[in-house]
Enzyme design. Sequence first.
Site, PDB file in Angstrom:
ATOM      1  N   ASP A  66       0.838  -1.192   0.000  1.00  0.00           N
ATOM      2  CA  ASP A  66       0.000   0.000   0.000  1.00  0.00           C
ATOM      3  C   ASP A  66       0.873   1.242   0.000  1.00  0.00           C
ATOM      4  OD1 ASP A  66      -2.812  -0.057   0.006  1.00  0.00           O
ATOM      5  OD2 ASP A  66      -2.889   0.935   1.947  1.00  0.00           O
ATOM      6  N   TYR A  68       2.177   4.853   1.313  1.00  0.00           N
ATOM      7  CA  TYR A  68       2.118   5.558   2.592  1.00  0.00           C
ATOM      8  C   TYR A  68       0.936   6.526   2.575  1.00  0.00           C
ATOM      9  CZ  TYR A  68       6.974   3.965   3.240  1.00  0.00           C
ATOM     10  OH  TYR A  68       8.117   3.217   3.373  1.00  0.00           O
ATOM     11  N   PHE A  79       7.915   1.550  -0.675  1.00  0.00           N
ATOM     12  CA  PHE A  79       8.903   1.781   0.391  1.00  0.00           C
ATOM     13  C   PHE A  79       9.585   3.147   0.318  1.00  0.00           C
ATOM     14  CE2 PHE A  79       8.753  -2.920   0.192  1.00  0.00           C
ATOM     15  CZ  PHE A  79       8.386  -3.181   1.497  1.00  0.00           C
ATOM     16  N   HIS A 188       8.961  -9.100   6.461  1.00  0.00           N
ATOM     17  CA  HIS A 188       8.783  -7.687   6.101  1.00  0.00           C
ATOM     18  C   HIS A 188       9.759  -6.826   6.909  1.00  0.00           C
ATOM     19  CE1 HIS A 188       6.768  -3.802   5.533  1.00  0.00           C
ATOM     20  NE2 HIS A 188       6.179  -4.355   4.480  1.00  0.00           N
TER      21      HIS A 188
END
Length: 226
Positions: A66, A68, A79, A188
């Site tokens: 997703d 931010y 990221f 993760h």
Amino acid sequence: MLNALEFSWFVELKDEFEKDYMIRLKAFLQQEKDNGTVIYPKATEIFNAFNYTPFDKVKVVIIGQDPYHGAGQAHGLCFSVQKDVAVPPSLKNIYKELEADLGLKAPGHGSLTEWAQQGVLLLNATLTVRANQAGSHQNKGWEQFTDTVIKCLSDKKEGLVFILWGNYAKAKAALIDEKKHFILTAAHPSPFSAYNGFLGCRHFSKTNELLVKQGFAPVNWQITSQ
């Protein structure tokens, strides 16, 4: 919102834009806009992963979930955040692993555009989100689109390195032909899971070893400070 796709990707994906799910997705995004809802990233940056990394240049794929959802953060690369905002915790752990793996120092900002410009496709499964509402645009059609992207890469290219961090990304391995490509998996990089197998995974050096073995140029993972 959906007309700013880099040409080489548009050639591969143009049929998707006529499908029912994409028409529904476009209508949903228009409704959000009409309601005054703030959406991240801004419309011109939704397809940045594709615009920075044309189809014929892709050699590594990193899959996120997703964008931010904080102000000024998302700019279309998983990221990654824009240079003038704080580096998020997951990215701090990515930088920590880079230093442990390759001795590379964190650049002081969170923009990963230099990776994208070298053929690292930084692909979120969902490409938009409401401000301050994590996961708010999931299951609206983006996942079908990005699954098609992954399948297209798997079918039409060879020797790609897919980097899958966390259970959500690992599930995408089902879309990838392991006879043609390489898949690296780990926990993760979130602070909640980084110590369960992300830190110490050495995915950056392993990726470059796989690329070099195939005669491809390695990725320069060092991001400049400016």
